[in-house]
Write a protein that holds these residues in place. Sequence first.
Motif, PDB file in Angstrom:
ATOM      1  N   HIS A  46     -13.210  94.607   2.146  1.00 29.13           N
ATOM      2  CA  HIS A  46     -13.650  93.141   2.491  1.00 29.13           C
ATOM      3  C   HIS A  46     -12.873  92.181   2.100  1.00 29.13           C
ATOM      4  O   HIS A  46     -12.137  91.230   2.994  1.00 29.13           O
ATOM      5  CB  HIS A  46     -14.848  92.885   1.852  1.00 29.13           C
ATOM      6  N   ALA A  47     -12.280  91.921   0.908  1.00 24.45           N
ATOM      7  CA  ALA A  47     -11.440  90.695   0.332  1.00 24.45           C
ATOM      8  C   ALA A  47     -10.263  90.768   0.748  1.00 24.45           C
ATOM      9  O   ALA A  47      -9.684  89.875   1.283  1.00 24.45           O
ATOM     10  CB  ALA A  47     -11.402  90.954  -1.237  1.00 24.45           C
ATOM     11  N   PRO A  48      -9.451  92.048   1.036  1.00 24.00           N
ATOM     12  CA  PRO A  48      -8.027  92.264   1.653  1.00 24.00           C
ATOM     13  C   PRO A  48      -7.952  91.964   3.037  1.00 24.00           C
ATOM     14  O   PRO A  48      -7.213  91.094   3.591  1.00 24.00           O
ATOM     15  CB  PRO A  48      -7.858  93.632   1.497  1.00 24.00           C
ATOM     16  N   ASP A  99      -4.252 100.692  -2.425  1.00 22.66           N
ATOM     17  CA  ASP A  99      -5.494 100.064  -2.855  1.00 22.66           C
ATOM     18  C   ASP A  99      -6.529  99.369  -1.938  1.00 22.66           C
ATOM     19  O   ASP A  99      -7.475  99.054  -2.630  1.00 22.66           O
ATOM     20  CB  ASP A  99      -5.181  99.443  -4.435  1.00 22.66           C
ATOM     21  N   ASP A 100      -5.978  98.758  -1.035  1.00 22.69           N
ATOM     22  CA  ASP A 100      -6.880  97.893  -0.441  1.00 22.69           C
ATOM     23  C   ASP A 100      -7.379  98.601   0.846  1.00 22.69           C
ATOM     24  O   ASP A 100      -8.054  97.980   1.761  1.00 22.69           O
ATOM     25  CB  ASP A 100      -6.095  96.585   0.210  1.00 22.69           C
ATOM     26  N   HIS A 101      -7.184  99.868   1.006  1.00 23.68           N
ATOM     27  CA  HIS A 101      -7.771 100.602   2.162  1.00 23.68           C
ATOM     28  C   HIS A 101      -7.925 101.870   1.833  1.00 23.68           C
ATOM     29  O   HIS A 101      -7.544 102.646   0.738  1.00 23.68           O
ATOM     30  CB  HIS A 101      -6.847 100.322   3.353  1.00 23.68           C
ATOM     31  N   TYR A 102      -8.697 102.606   2.505  1.00 25.08           N
ATOM     32  CA  TYR A 102      -8.756 104.172   2.633  1.00 25.08           C
ATOM     33  C   TYR A 102      -9.042 104.658   3.991  1.00 25.08           C
ATOM     34  O   TYR A 102      -9.025 104.017   4.955  1.00 25.08           O
ATOM     35  CB  TYR A 102      -9.946 104.541   1.600  1.00 25.08           C
ATOM     36  N   MET A 107     -15.086 109.756   2.483  1.00 30.69           N
ATOM     37  CA  MET A 107     -14.045 108.711   2.477  1.00 30.69           C
ATOM     38  C   MET A 107     -12.701 109.232   1.988  1.00 30.69           C
ATOM     39  O   MET A 107     -12.945 110.257   0.938  1.00 30.69           O
ATOM     40  CB  MET A 107     -14.166 107.351   1.691  1.00 30.69           C
ATOM     41  N   LEU A 108     -11.442 109.097   2.429  1.00 30.41           N
ATOM     42  CA  LEU A 108     -10.175 109.756   1.800  1.00 30.41           C
ATOM     43  C   LEU A 108      -9.409 108.710   1.101  1.00 30.41           C
ATOM     44  O   LEU A 108      -9.172 107.722   2.022  1.00 30.41           O
ATOM     45  CB  LEU A 108      -9.606 110.507   3.031  1.00 30.41           C
ATOM     46  N   GLU A 109      -8.966 108.983  -0.078  1.00 32.64           N
ATOM     47  CA  GLU A 109      -7.962 107.986  -0.564  1.00 32.64           C
ATOM     48  C   GLU A 109      -6.620 107.777   0.278  1.00 32.64           C
ATOM     49  O   GLU A 109      -6.146 108.810   0.582  1.00 32.64           O
ATOM     50  CB  GLU A 109      -7.772 108.484  -2.040  1.00 32.64           C
ATOM     51  N   ALA A 110      -6.201 106.604   0.380  1.00 30.94           N
ATOM     52  CA  ALA A 110      -5.099 106.220   1.005  1.00 30.94           C
ATOM     53  C   ALA A 110      -3.934 106.518  -0.080  1.00 30.94           C
ATOM     54  O   ALA A 110      -3.992 106.571  -1.201  1.00 30.94           O
ATOM     55  CB  ALA A 110      -4.780 104.808   1.439  1.00 30.94           C
ATOM     56  N   LYS A 111      -2.894 107.287   0.455  1.00 25.34           N
ATOM     57  CA  LYS A 111      -1.571 108.018  -0.478  1.00 25.34           C
ATOM     58  C   LYS A 111      -0.482 106.667  -0.272  1.00 25.34           C
ATOM     59  O   LYS A 111       0.364 106.597  -1.137  1.00 25.34           O
ATOM     60  CB  LYS A 111      -1.389 109.108   0.014  1.00 25.34           C
ATOM     61  N   ASN A 112      -0.343 105.901   0.610  1.00 23.93           N
ATOM     62  CA  ASN A 112       0.555 105.155   1.003  1.00 23.93           C
ATOM     63  C   ASN A 112      -0.068 103.921   1.555  1.00 23.93           C
ATOM     64  O   ASN A 112      -1.193 103.736   1.788  1.00 23.93           O
ATOM     65  CB  ASN A 112       1.512 105.624   2.224  1.00 23.93           C
ATOM     66  N   ASP A 113       0.910 102.772   1.666  1.00 25.38           N
ATOM     67  CA  ASP A 113       0.360 101.491   2.349  1.00 25.38           C
ATOM     68  C   ASP A 113       0.342 101.858   3.753  1.00 25.38           C
ATOM     69  O   ASP A 113       0.894 102.671   4.423  1.00 25.38           O
ATOM     70  CB  ASP A 113       1.624 100.467   2.074  1.00 25.38           C
TER      71      ASP A 113
END
Length: 191
Positions: free
Chosen positions: A37-39, A22-25, A1-7
């Motif tokens: 899941h929660a978002p 912070d709610d996706h990757y 998995m890759l961390e999201a850098k932007n919305d």
Amino acid sequence: MLEAKNDLVLKIKGKEVKVAKDDHYYTDDGNTPVIKHAPLKRIAKEFGVYVSRVVPEFQPIPTQEGIPYVAHRAFGFDENGVEISALGEAGPFNVEGIAAQFPIIMSNKRAEDRLLIALLGLEGQVYSEVEIAENVTTSSNVFPFGKHKGKTLEEIKDQDRGYLEWFVAKYKAKNPRDAQLIESAKAVLSA
């Protein structure tokens, strides 16, 4: 998995929706967003999209791995009042890590998330985090467990060839990732 850098900006029912970084990757290829899941449930609620009920699809089936195969079906209604359903499953082939201790919960969450993604019109655009293995590695060539965790197969071959030979000959794959790792290890040993 890759961390999201932007919305992430999604278009849902003609409206732009921001998903906080912070709610996706992203999947390993960096192309497909994965919503937690929660978002996902919060977004669905904003659009009046709900899971009306979740029921077991059948009784849990015991497996040799000790993780039962289970399936749930989630139901909800689209904007026209038509009932829609989605199936979620869990078993030794698609749960690992802490999730392996709770296959019934994973099956239920997968059914819910698949239904919400369908009702929001996001199929093919996003994944739910419950679709992605907990211990995803960024390469099928990196060893994800045991005494060589985090090493490449080439490093293991150079440092401990006997271990890699044992792995190829004796290790029983518990999921598709393990099966792919065995095939990759065979290729490294034969090179």
